[in-house]
Design a protein around this motif. Structure first.
Motif, PDB file in Angstrom:
ATOM      1  N   ARG A 157       0.879  -1.131   0.000  1.00 37.15           N
ATOM      2  CA  ARG A 157       0.000   0.000   0.000  1.00 37.15           C
ATOM      3  C   ARG A 157       0.924   1.189   0.000  1.00 37.15           C
ATOM      4  NH1 ARG A 157      -4.707  -1.290   1.108  1.00 37.15           N
ATOM      5  NH2 ARG A 157      -5.951   0.058   2.324  1.00 37.15           N
ATOM      6  N   PRO A 164       2.200   0.901 -11.552  1.00 34.74           N
ATOM      7  CA  PRO A 164       2.086  -0.475 -11.979  1.00 34.74           C
ATOM      8  C   PRO A 164       2.485  -0.654 -13.423  1.00 34.74           C
ATOM      9  CG  PRO A 164      -0.045   0.546 -11.753  1.00 34.74           C
ATOM     10  CD  PRO A 164       0.957   1.521 -11.265  1.00 34.74           C
ATOM     11  N   ARG A 594      -4.151   7.609  -4.921  1.00 34.73           N
ATOM     12  CA  ARG A 594      -3.544   6.830  -3.846  1.00 34.73           C
ATOM     13  C   ARG A 594      -3.261   7.684  -2.617  1.00 34.73           C
ATOM     14  NH1 ARG A 594       1.549   5.189  -6.905  1.00 34.73           N
ATOM     15  NH2 ARG A 594       1.365   7.445  -7.176  1.00 34.73           N
ATOM     16  N   ASP A 635      -4.541  -1.255 -15.260  1.00 33.83           N
ATOM     17  CA  ASP A 635      -3.773  -1.176 -14.020  1.00 33.83           C
ATOM     18  C   ASP A 635      -4.513  -1.967 -12.932  1.00 33.83           C
ATOM     19  OD1 ASP A 635      -2.519  -0.451 -11.637  1.00 33.83           O
ATOM     20  OD2 ASP A 635      -2.018   1.549 -12.367  1.00 33.83           O
ATOM     21  N   GLN A 637      -3.694  -2.955  -9.921  1.00 34.66           N
ATOM     22  CA  GLN A 637      -3.651  -2.427  -8.566  1.00 34.66           C
ATOM     23  C   GLN A 637      -4.649  -1.285  -8.382  1.00 34.66           C
ATOM     24  OE1 GLN A 637      -0.423   0.196  -6.578  1.00 34.66           O
ATOM     25  NE2 GLN A 637       0.307  -1.906  -6.366  1.00 34.66           N
ATOM     26  N   GLN A 668       0.646  -7.538 -10.526  1.00 33.21           N
ATOM     27  CA  GLN A 668       0.970  -7.315  -9.116  1.00 33.21           C
ATOM     28  C   GLN A 668       0.065  -8.135  -8.181  1.00 33.21           C
ATOM     29  OE1 GLN A 668       0.966  -2.924  -9.964  1.00 33.21           O
ATOM     30  NE2 GLN A 668       2.606  -2.960  -8.449  1.00 33.21           N
ATOM     31  N   GLU A 671      -0.135  -7.296  -4.110  1.00 36.11           N
ATOM     32  CA  GLU A 671      -0.876  -6.106  -3.719  1.00 36.11           C
ATOM     33  C   GLU A 671      -2.368  -6.268  -3.990  1.00 36.11           C
ATOM     34  OE1 GLU A 671       1.974  -6.109  -5.238  1.00 36.11           O
ATOM     35  OE2 GLU A 671       3.242  -5.022  -3.821  1.00 36.11           O
ATOM     36  N   VAL A 672      -2.694  -6.830  -5.166  1.00 38.24           N
ATOM     37  CA  VAL A 672      -4.108  -7.035  -5.511  1.00 38.24           C
ATOM     38  C   VAL A 672      -4.774  -7.955  -4.492  1.00 38.24           C
ATOM     39  CG1 VAL A 672      -5.671  -8.064  -7.214  1.00 38.24           C
ATOM     40  CG2 VAL A 672      -3.829  -6.548  -7.963  1.00 38.24           C
ATOM     41  N   PRO A 732       3.454   1.760  -3.512  1.00 36.51           N
ATOM     42  CA  PRO A 732       4.113   0.857  -4.435  1.00 36.51           C
ATOM     43  C   PRO A 732       5.219   1.596  -5.145  1.00 36.51           C
ATOM     44  CG  PRO A 732       1.805   1.117  -4.938  1.00 36.51           C
ATOM     45  CD  PRO A 732       2.138   2.055  -3.831  1.00 36.51           C
TER      46      PRO A 732
END
Length: 745
Positions: A157, A164, A594, A635, A637, A668, A671-672, A732
């Protein structure tokens, strides 16, 4: 004993002696009466060709072929070299003792070679060995060892400027990634243990030009001139030009020989630059790295408006000294060094490039764009400045997830292509644009054009490597990274790019090692320090993460770095500090979803916060994420994060749909899985949440990213595992941008 016998006894590299002359092929020295005589590499090669066949007539064409390698050089270059040799040998061309001219035919050596050859060490003054050149690892990164201007990767996070990658095709991608990483690791190991390359005769390193103006603010001008010179010379066929040499490395070199050994070049170009009002004074020197002798030097004291002609004069002298006169090359050099004839536009452009190479301010990209825009006002046809805008806007899109920046980058690149469709800087900018916009085929099309220009080749190879890796072609990506490293083995941008790809592939220890190397090579780059901190967090080393993040903020406080440091405060229960740091991040990058999501997360955990403020933060995050995904829908994420925001805001149907979509994209996975675990937990599906947590752990997500999560703690989805020094999520890592690219790279 004849020369052949002596040479055989001495390994084929015995010195030649005639009269008071000693010529040592191995040491590349010519001494007269014990005194070293400076001769340029081509002249020395001609002398050796004559000495190897004493008494024989060697035709002019044969000498040109043997020494210049079938290059299209004029016979006049050979006449000049012979004149230099006569001077070094102290002989009268009207009464030659050593070199006889056979008019219109060629030359022959007519001197009497001695029957015995003394030890070369007796004739050459003994010197202490040069110490090795090293760049110390900054203390902030010191820890047990286990990527235009660029922002390296950040992770979980962790919210960082490097975003990404393009979506990858599952199993085939993972197989390609394994091939890429294993092959790259083996290749790098072999490279580290290889001996220094033997210098190529026609080769040069351009050292950073020294700023003697007495004003540190003029550093950009001296550095920019050196970069332009290096890239112009790199376009000369037959001339090897070393990668950029850092100021620290050039200062650490005890002498030209030590640096020549390290870089594998036969000559070094150094210069000092002084600007005083409308006057410009440049003193340039070309040094032979084998002897340490000066091959050529000159001082230019001119009007500042003559900067382009001065640069061209210096470049021409270097080429003439190392290769001779090449028809048409002088005009080609002048063209490469004068993309504009406006001194004011050129100066403004160099300031913009300095901001991209060394982003030591939070708004470096915005300032660079402003400088490039001013340069275009001063010269509306300055295509390199227009390409600079495209590049900086592309960087902003990557680092800040701003759809507006992507639209601006497209407009700038289209305008640059109309202005100069054949410029390699334009093709490089277009390649980067299409790569981040998710159009790999068009990206490769432009990279394949820009790779033909030496000044852009390294950036093009890295760009193609990133495209191939995202497509799952690990072998092709490996080959491109190798080509980039061959061109510039000590370039921080390349190591950061490799590290970012390693992060995307879940190889966190390797990514940490690559970024450690990047900050070792470029210790003043805040973005790379910030990404290294994010990677340390991803690896669970919070102590090292805090050091790296604080170092980054000390250089330049960026939004992702502030967010990640806020994550560390969050993990220690200091929610007020986390809120303050993350609120500051939203002021630096207000378009980045983010940053707003991270602020909402900190507010949600802080008992003192207002629930209305928390909801506003997540609403801001969701609306910005939706705009971003319209520009870049692949993307994974970002899709997962938008699903989490929707779950928090009370839209379960869309949240579940977005979670499934994110997993289908395949990028990713760690993270996902982590974000989707929180989404399903909020949707009241603990079984699905636990499955995602298990997948996140398997993908290498640090336990502290899970243990410190507000939702997991509140809903009882986390229980203490065996002790581990890990850390929760951070921004990230951001992909390195080729902001180091310049009108010359």
């Amino acid at each position: 004993m004849d020369r052949t016998e002596s040479g055989a006894r001495n390994g084929g590299a015995a010195p030649y002696r005639f009269g008071d002359i000693v010529v040592d092929p191995a040491a590349h020295t010519l001494l007269r009466a014990g005194v070293p005589q400076p001769v340029e590499p081509k002249a020395f090669a001609v002398l050796l060709a004559l000495l190897q066949r004493p008494g024989e007539l060697i035709g002019r064409d044969d000498l040109l072929d043997q020494v210049w390698g079938h290059r299209h050089v004029t016979p006049g270059v050979l006449t000049r070299v012979i004149a230099q040799l006569r001077h070094a040998l102290d002989e009268d061309p009207q009464q030659p003792r050593y070199i006889q001219t056979r008019h219109a035919l060629g030359y022959s050596f007519i001197g009497q070679l001695d029957g015995t050859v003394d030890d070369a060490a007796a004739a050459v003054p003994e010197e202490a060995p040069s110490p090795a050149v090293t760049v110390p690892l900054p203390a902030e990164a010191a820890e047990p060892a286990p990527f235009p201007v660029s922002r390296p990767p950040e992770t979980p996070r962790m919210w960082s400027a490097e975003g990404p990658a393009l979506a990858r095709p599952g199993r085939w991608f993972m197989l390609g990634a394994i091939v890429l990483l294993a092959g790259l690791a083996a290749w790098l190991t072999i490279q580290r243990h290889k001996p220094p390359p033997r210098p190529v005769a026609a080769s040069v390193a351009v050292l950073p030009f020294a700023n003697l103006s007495g004003r540190p603010g003029d550093d950009y001008f001296a550095e920019g001139l050196a970069e332009e010179m290096r890239d112009a010379l790199a376009g000369v066929k037959g001339l090897k030009v070393a990668a950029s040499v850092s100021p620290a490395a050039s200062r650490d070199a005890v002498d030209a020989r030590a640096l020549g050994d390290r870089l594998g070049v036969a000559s070094i170009l150094s210069a000092s630059v002084r600007r005083e009002g409308a006057r410009l004074r440049i003193t340039a020197r070309l040094t032979d790295t084998a002897t340490g002798f000066t091959l050529w030097s000159h001082t230019y004291d001119r009007e500042l408006s003559d900067v382009f002609d001065t640069q061209s004069d210096i470049a021409e002298e270097v080429v003439h000294a190392l290769l001779g006169a090449i028809p048409g090359e002088d005009s080609a050099l002048s063209k490469r060094l004068a993309a504009t004839r406006s001194e004011a536009a050129f100066d403004t452009y160099l300031q913009g490039m300095q901001l991209l190479r060394h982003p030591d301010q939070p708004d470096a990209a915005d300032q660079a764009i402003a400088h490039f825009g001013q340069a275009l006002k001063q010269d509306s046809g300055f295509a390199k400045a227009q390409a600079g805008i495209c590049h900086a806007e592309t960087w902003r899109f990557q680092s800040q997830r701003s759809p507006t920046a992507l639209d601006n980058a497209k407009a700038a690149c289209q305008q640059a292509e109309r202005m100069d469709p054949g410029a390699p800087e334009v093709d490089q900018a277009l390649g980067d644009l299409y790569r981040v916009a998710g159009d790999p085929e068009r990206a490769l099309q432009h990279y394949r054009k820009s790779v033909q220009a030496p000044g852009q080749a390294m950036y093009a190879h890295v760009g193609m490597a990133s495209v191939y890796a995202a497509q799952g072609h690990g072998d092709l990506a490996l080959a491109e990274f190798q080509q980039a490293l061959k061109l510039r083995p000590d370039d921080a941008y390349i190591h950061a790019s490799i590290g970012y790809q390693q992060y995307l592939d879940g190889k966190i220890p390797q990514a940490v090692a690559s970024y450690r190397r990047a900050v070792e090579l470029d210790p003043k780059n805040a973005d790379r320090w910030g990404t290294l901190g994010a990677l340390y967090m991803r690896a669970g080393n919070n102590a090292a993460a805090a050091q790296a993040l604080e170092r980054a903020i000390e250089i330049s406080p960026a939004a992702d770095t502030l967010t990640n440091l806020g994550e560390l405060r969050y993990q220690h229960g200091d929610y007020a500090a986390a809120v303050a740091l993350r609120r500051q991040a939203t002021t630096l990058t207000p378009d980045d979803f983010r940053a707003w999501g991270n602020l909402g997360e900190a507010l949600r955990a802080d008992p003192a916060s207002n629930p209305a403020d928390t909801r506003k933060a997540f609403e801001a995050a969701a609306s910005r994420a939706e705009r971003y995904l319209r520009a870049k829908p692949d993307d994974a994420q970002a899709v997962a994060l938008l699903g989490l925001y929707r779950a928090i805001l009370g839209d379960p149907a869309e949240a579940r749909q977005l979670a499934v979509r994110a997993e289908a994209l395949g990028g990713q996975p760690g993270e996902v899985a982590l974000f989707n675990a929180e989404t399903f937990a909020l949707l009241g599906d603990p079984g699905a949440a636990r499955q995602r947590l298990q997948a996140a752990r398997a993908a290498g997500i640090a336990e502290t990213q899970i243990s410190s999560n507000y939702t997991f703690r509140r809903l009882g989805l986390w229980s203490p595992p065996p002790p581990a020094g890990t850390s929760r999520g951070t921004e990230p890592p951001a992909p390195p941008s080729s902001a180091g690219y310049s009108a010359g790279g």
